[in-house]
Scaffold this motif. Structure first.
Motif, PDB file in Angstrom:
ATOM      1  N   HIS A 193       0.845  -1.210   0.000  1.00  0.00           N
ATOM      2  CA  HIS A 193       0.000   0.000   0.000  1.00  0.00           C
ATOM      3  C   HIS A 193       0.874   1.251   0.000  1.00  0.00           C
ATOM      4  O   HIS A 193       0.629   2.205  -0.744  1.00  0.00           O
ATOM      5  N   TRP A 253      -3.350  -9.129  -1.329  1.00  0.00           N
ATOM      6  CA  TRP A 253      -2.438  -8.704  -2.395  1.00  0.00           C
ATOM      7  C   TRP A 253      -2.445  -9.690  -3.560  1.00  0.00           C
ATOM      8  O   TRP A 253      -2.773 -10.867  -3.382  1.00  0.00           O
ATOM      9  N   PRO A 270      -1.588  -4.242  -3.805  1.00  0.00           N
ATOM     10  CA  PRO A 270      -2.048  -4.562  -2.453  1.00  0.00           C
ATOM     11  C   PRO A 270      -3.496  -5.011  -2.362  1.00  0.00           C
ATOM     12  O   PRO A 270      -3.921  -5.540  -1.332  1.00  0.00           O
ATOM     13  N   HIS A 321      -4.950  -2.855   5.470  1.00  0.00           N
ATOM     14  CA  HIS A 321      -3.831  -3.357   4.643  1.00  0.00           C
ATOM     15  C   HIS A 321      -4.123  -4.692   3.986  1.00  0.00           C
ATOM     16  O   HIS A 321      -3.338  -5.191   3.186  1.00  0.00           O
TER      17      HIS A 321
END
Ligand code: EZ4
Ligand code: CO
Length: 402
Positions: free
Chosen positions: A327, A355, A364, A370
């Motif tokens: 990211h 990802w 990502p 995340h």
């Protein structure tokens, strides 16, 4: 967004990882990577015994204030243990912010600055033919950037090359492995390795190499100069970097680009190298350098001097760090390249991730935060297994830089 719990999960799916899990009263959780290879339990204790109790009741959205509290509030600033612990908290809080706003982390960081993240893979061999075949494998898989490391004739061991061939893992279970080093043998050999790569594959790929802190500044200058015809993307860690001014000497002699910083934990480790333009790529990572909040500060300083990022992405940074790094890489203006060493299959199962990878380009994903989770039931099946990084000795037994 009050924090109600913060717990540390230690697991060893192929290698040891330390993960921080923070939960809020709204039932949102975030994950941060706190893995410090060979010193894992020190960070786990720093978190469990000292940091986690401070987090309870705090507003999870106050990311900068929490960073400042943990940095200034400890009184004892910097250091890999402290900064990995702060890095894990910071990563987890950004993950929570993403999940609670429904946004992938890269959008919170300003949005995508590119379509994908160029990663480099590790081609290693016990000798040049084996290393070249590995290089071919990465080239065929679509990698634009490839690191090459090879065994050196008449040297018993070398950094980055596993003894039996096969996948390289830096740490050794249960003991400190003693390796051997000869700068003379290495310096005579290294240019031949790059010459062989360019002869067989031409100049289409970015060619990277890690000297792993082994050289003195004048030796590093000699290496950089000798390999100029092969136009490397970078030489990494040519000499230990505690003495940042040492890089002036290397710079005076060679235009081979230099990458430094995988063991740095603060902007102060990078400051002179960046401000004096003594390096081209800064390799500090999210986990070890204080998380997204602090690495952004380092990257912004670097951008003023045309220094780009090349984040450390060895297998000893957990998939949580890798997901967050992708990211970061997608968003910042001065991204250079991302290391991707890959993971044991078990590790990828313990850490489900959003990802994607297409050849040497990674993305990502669009999951909020995340995009990396932990399967705690599965993680519990892989208990901590102590392992140590090796040391290197010269032929007469003198302890050298590994
Ligand atoms: O030796 O992460 O560029 N990558 C590296 C790594 C480091 C390990 C140390 O734990 O130098 O392989
Ligand atoms: Co390295």
């Amino acid at each position: 967004m009050k924090i109600v719990s913060a717990e540390v999960i230690i697991t060893c799916p192929g290698r040891n990882f330390v993960t921080l899990k923070i939960r809020t009263e709204d039932g949102v959780h975030g994950l941060g990577d706190a893995t410090l290879n060979g010193r894992e339990l020190a960070v786990a204790s720093y978190l469990r015994d000292h940091v986690c109790p401070m987090l309870i009741g705090r507003d999870a959205s106050r990311i900068e204030d929490t960073w400042q509290l943990l940095y200034k509030g400890a009184y004892w600033r910097r250091g890999p243990v402290t900064m990995s612990a702060i890095g894990a908290v910071d990563m987890a809080l950004w993950d929570i912010l993403g999940k609670s706003t429904g946004m992938p982390l890269y959008k919170l960081l300003g949005g995508a600055s590119r379509t994908g993240v160029m990663v480099y893979g590790h081609a290693t061999g016990r000798d040049i033919p084996e290393a070249l075949d590995e290089f071919a494998r990465y080239a065929e898989a679509g990698y634009q950037a490839i690191r090459i490391q090879s065994g050196v004739p008449n040297m018993r061991s070398v950094y980055g090359v596993s003894k039996g061939g096969g996948t390289y893992e830096p740490a050794t279970k249960g003991r400190v492995d003693e390796q051997y080093w000869s700068t003379e043998k290495y310096l005579d050999f290294a240019p031949k390795l790059f010459e062989a790569v360019r002869e067989r594959f031409g100049f289409d790929h970015h060619l990277l190499h890690d000297a792993h802190h082994r050289l003195t500044p004048i030796e590093a200058a000699r290496l950089g100069k000798a390999v100029e015809p092969y136009r490397l993307f970078w030489i990494e860690d040519p000499t230990p970097a505690e003495n940042q001014a040492a890089f002036r000497l290397i710079r005076q002699h060679t235009v081979t680009p230099i990458a430094v910083g995988e063991i740095f934990n603060s902007i102060w480790d990078c400051k002179q190298l960046i401000e004096e333009q003594l390096i081209d790529y800064i390799r500090a990572t999210l986990t070890h350098a204080g998380g997204i909040t602090h690495l952004k500060r380092i990257a912004d300083l670097a951008s003023l001097y045309q220094v780009r990022t090349g984040c450390h992405g060895a297998s000893d940074l957990s998939p949580v760090c890798m997901g967050a790094a992708l990211h970061f890489d997608l968003a910042i203006p001065n991204f250079g390249v991302q290391e991707y060493m890959g993971y044991p299959e078990e590790a990828l199962e313990v850490f489900p991730h959003a990802w994607t990878k297409d050849g040497g380009l990674m993305h990502p994903g669009e999951a909020p935060g995340h995009g990396v989770e932990i399967d705690e039931k599965l993680a519990a099946r892989y208990p901590y297994d102590p392992a140590y990084l090796p040391v290197a000795r010269l032929d007469d037994g003198t302890l050298w830089n590994w």
